[in-house]
Every structure is written in C-alpha cells, then in structure tokens.
Design a protein around this motif. Structure first.
Motif, short mmCIF file in Angstrom:
data_model
loop_
_atom_site.label_atom_id
_atom_site.label_comp_id
_atom_site.label_asym_id
_atom_site.label_seq_id
_atom_site.Cartn_x
_atom_site.Cartn_y
_atom_site.Cartn_z
N ALA A 1 0.83 -1.21 0.00
CA ALA A 1 0.00 0.00 0.00
C ALA A 1 0.86 1.26 0.00
CB ALA A 1 -0.93 0.00 1.20
N THR A 2 1.95 1.24 0.76
CA THR A 2 2.86 2.39 0.79
C THR A 2 3.51 2.59 -0.57
OG1 THR A 2 3.30 2.00 3.13
CG2 THR A 2 4.88 3.36 1.93
N GLY A 3 3.93 1.49 -1.18
CA GLY A 3 4.53 1.59 -2.52
C GLY A 3 3.54 2.08 -3.55
N ALA A 4 2.31 1.61 -3.47
CA ALA A 4 1.28 2.07 -4.41
C ALA A 4 0.97 3.54 -4.21
CB ALA A 4 0.01 1.24 -4.24
N ARG A 5 0.92 3.96 -2.97
CA ARG A 5 0.66 5.38 -2.67
C ARG A 5 1.80 6.26 -3.19
NH1 ARG A 5 0.89 9.99 -2.33
NH2 ARG A 5 0.25 11.38 -0.67
N SER A 6 3.03 5.79 -3.04
CA SER A 6 4.16 6.59 -3.49
C SER A 6 4.25 6.67 -5.01
CB SER A 6 5.47 6.06 -2.91
OG SER A 6 5.77 4.79 -3.43
N LEU A 7 3.67 5.70 -5.70
CA LEU A 7 3.65 5.78 -7.17
C LEU A 7 2.90 7.02 -7.64
CD1 LEU A 7 2.97 2.10 -8.26
CD2 LEU A 7 5.05 3.40 -8.60
N PHE A 8 1.85 7.38 -6.93
CA PHE A 8 1.07 8.55 -7.32
C PHE A 8 1.75 9.86 -6.93
CE2 PHE A 8 -2.21 5.23 -7.03
CZ PHE A 8 -2.69 5.30 -8.32
N ALA A 9 2.64 9.80 -5.95
CA ALA A 9 3.29 11.02 -5.47
C ALA A 9 4.52 11.39 -6.31
CB ALA A 9 3.71 10.84 -4.02
N ASN B 1 11.50 3.36 -9.06
CA ASN B 1 12.23 3.22 -7.80
C ASN B 1 11.27 2.97 -6.64
OD1 ASN B 1 14.51 3.27 -6.12
ND2 ASN B 1 14.14 5.42 -5.63
N SER B 2 10.15 3.65 -6.62
CA SER B 2 9.16 3.44 -5.56
C SER B 2 8.55 2.04 -5.64
CB SER B 2 8.04 4.47 -5.68
OG SER B 2 8.53 5.75 -5.46
N PHE B 3 8.38 1.54 -6.84
CA PHE B 3 7.80 0.21 -7.00
C PHE B 3 8.74 -0.87 -6.49
CE2 PHE B 3 6.24 -3.43 -9.54
CZ PHE B 3 4.95 -3.43 -9.06
N GLY B 4 10.04 -0.56 -6.41
CA GLY B 4 11.01 -1.52 -5.88
C GLY B 4 10.70 -1.92 -4.45
N ILE B 5 10.11 -1.02 -3.67
CA ILE B 5 9.72 -1.32 -2.29
C ILE B 5 8.72 -2.48 -2.28
CG2 ILE B 5 8.51 -0.43 -0.27
CD1 ILE B 5 9.53 2.34 -1.09
N VAL B 6 7.78 -2.42 -3.19
CA VAL B 6 6.73 -3.44 -3.23
C VAL B 6 7.32 -4.80 -3.54
CG1 VAL B 6 4.66 -4.18 -4.46
CG2 VAL B 6 4.97 -1.78 -3.89
N THR B 7 8.16 -4.87 -4.57
CA THR B 7 8.66 -6.16 -5.02
C THR B 7 9.76 -6.73 -4.15
OG1 THR B 7 10.16 -5.07 -6.57
CG2 THR B 7 8.02 -5.78 -7.42
N SER B 8 10.54 -5.87 -3.48
CA SER B 8 11.64 -6.40 -2.69
C SER B 8 11.30 -6.55 -1.21
CB SER B 8 12.87 -5.51 -2.83
OG SER B 8 12.61 -4.22 -2.31
N LEU B 9 10.27 -5.91 -0.73
CA LEU B 9 9.90 -6.01 0.68
C LEU B 9 8.48 -6.54 0.87
CD1 LEU B 9 10.67 -5.43 3.63
CD2 LEU B 9 9.69 -3.16 3.33
N GLY B 10 7.52 -5.95 0.20
CA GLY B 10 6.12 -6.32 0.40
C GLY B 10 5.80 -7.73 -0.04
N LEU B 11 6.17 -8.09 -1.26
CA LEU B 11 5.83 -9.42 -1.77
C LEU B 11 6.52 -10.56 -1.01
CD1 LEU B 11 5.62 -8.73 -5.60
CD2 LEU B 11 3.78 -8.89 -3.94
N PRO B 12 7.81 -10.43 -0.62
CA PRO B 12 8.39 -11.51 0.20
C PRO B 12 7.68 -11.67 1.55
CG PRO B 12 10.15 -10.25 -0.79
CD PRO B 12 8.86 -9.52 -1.09
N LEU B 13 7.26 -10.56 2.16
CA LEU B 13 6.53 -10.68 3.42
C LEU B 13 5.19 -11.38 3.23
CD1 LEU B 13 7.25 -7.20 5.04
CD2 LEU B 13 8.07 -9.43 5.82
N VAL B 14 4.50 -11.04 2.15
CA VAL B 14 3.22 -11.69 1.86
C VAL B 14 3.43 -13.18 1.58
CG1 VAL B 14 1.32 -11.80 0.20
CG2 VAL B 14 2.07 -9.60 1.09
N ALA B 15 4.49 -13.51 0.82
CA ALA B 15 4.77 -14.92 0.52
C ALA B 15 5.10 -15.70 1.79
CB ALA B 15 5.90 -15.03 -0.49
N ALA B 16 5.87 -15.10 2.68
CA ALA B 16 6.22 -15.78 3.93
C ALA B 16 4.98 -15.97 4.81
CB ALA B 16 7.30 -14.98 4.68
N GLY B 17 4.13 -14.96 4.88
CA GLY B 17 2.89 -15.09 5.64
C GLY B 17 1.97 -16.14 5.06
#
Length: 119
Positions: free
Chosen positions: A21-29, A38-54
C-alpha cells in the motif's frame, strides 16, 4: 504453538500489505517514470516476500508442514528479492533511454553523465 504461528502469519501478511500500500501510494506522489520505478522496488523487494512468507505460514497451519511448500516459498522469496533489483534497474534505464522526461529536482542524475568522461 498454533496461536503463535497464526499471529506471526497475520503480522507478516499485514506488514507485506502495508508495504504494498505504501509503494502504491508513493507511485502517485512521484513526478517522473524513474522515480516511480524506484518506488515500486519497495513493493517487489519487501512487500511481496513478506506476503509470501505469511502465506507459507498460513498454508502450514491449514495443511501441516510440507517440504515442497517450504522450498517453493523460499524460492519465491529469493526470486522476489533478486529479480526485483535487477528489474528495477533495467526498467529505470529503459525509461531514461527512451527519452522519458525526468523531474528537474532529480539529483544526482548519474545516467546523464558520459561514462567515458572523468569527473
């Protein structure tokens, strides 16, 4: 033990969703394509691994432990981390080379430097 795994899985999923959500919000900013990538990198390198682990922990709670699920999940997390950095760099370079305008406040602009020139 089940309660601890449920809490851990829920926490990982919530943190991953928050990163997405933070990465998506920053895309608009952001004002230019390179900064958006660069902002989308947060989603793929941090958000998606956390979701996969959960999701992996949630799957263990439902189906029990499985080496196949563990190995697939570890491979997915590793791929998210490794591929996202390479993909972000390649996409940003392609966006710059295509002539996409940069925000004038982007400093430093190392892509604009001549690689053969000494600075």
């Amino acid at each position: 033990m089940t309660l601890i795994l449920e809490l851990l899985a829920s926490t990982l999923l919530l943190l991953g969703a928050l990163a997405v959500a933070t990465g998506a919000r920053s895309l608009f900013a952001e004002k230019d394509a390179v900064s958006r990538i660069n902002s989308f990198g947060i989603v793929t390198s941090l958000g998606l691994p956390l979701v996969a682990a959960g999701a992996m922990l949630g799957r263990f709670l439902v189906d029990g432990f499985s080496w196949a699920i563990l190995l697939k999940s570890l491979a997915a997390v590793l791929a998210f981390i490794l591929v996202s950095s390479v993909a972000s760099n390649a996409l940003a370079r392609a966006a710059y080379m295509s002539g996409a305008p940069l925000d004038p406040e982007t400093e430093p602009n190392d892509l604009d430097d001549d690689p053969g020139a000494e600075g």
